[in-house]
Motif scaffolding. Structure first.
Motif: not given
Length: 147
Positions: A33-54
């Motif tokens: 369950x992910x929330x940002x401001x008034x938007x929500x995302x639900x799923x069985x799994x979520x992968x966040x990929x980043x452009x940088x090592x930090x």
């Protein structure tokens, strides 16, 4: 849908999380369950990929299984969703359905362009409900004069 497209913090909860330093990604699994401001995302799994090592610049968010994005009276569902931060798009596949109130659009792929608020639906099928105007006579055109 503006999820992931603004500077508000994203609050993500799940049953487990794993960090992959080598591939610059974070994986949340189980009742995500992910929330940002008034938007929500639900799923069985979520992968966040980043452009940088930090882990500072997000590349994309890939949601799998029972994906649902919602904001106000709008929501969309599918089996797979990709929120691409570099292209500023959300792509839903796997029997995607987008709703705005009672209206719904289905297709084999729904692409939302976050910068322009435009959407493209491949294999589209829409069910739209006429919206009535509250004032009587609104939208009525004068009758044409006849001889």
């Amino acid at each position: 849908m503006q999820f992931g497209n603004n500077k508000s913090p994203i609050d993500i909860k799940s049953e487990s999380m794993s960090l992959d330093y080598q591939n610059h990604s974070v994986l949340w699994v189980g009742n995500v369950h992910a929330t940002q401001a008034d938007a929500q995302l639900t799923s069985d799994q979520l992968r966040v990929n980043y452009l940088d090592k930090d882990f500072k610049q997000m590349k994309d968010m890939v949601a799998d299984g029972n994906v649902r994005l919602s904001q106000g009276t709008r929501w969309a569902t599918g089996k797979h969703g990709v929120m691409d931060q570099t292209k500023h798009t959300v792509v839903l596949t796997g029997s995607p359905v987008a709703h705005d109130g009672n209206d719904q659009i289905t297709g084999c792929k729904i692409t939302v362009y976050l910068n322009t608020s435009q959407s493209v639906v491949d294999c589209a099928h829409a069910v739209l409900f006429p919206h009535s105007d509250a004032s009587p006579g609104a939208g009525a055109t004068p009758a044409a004069a006849t001889d």
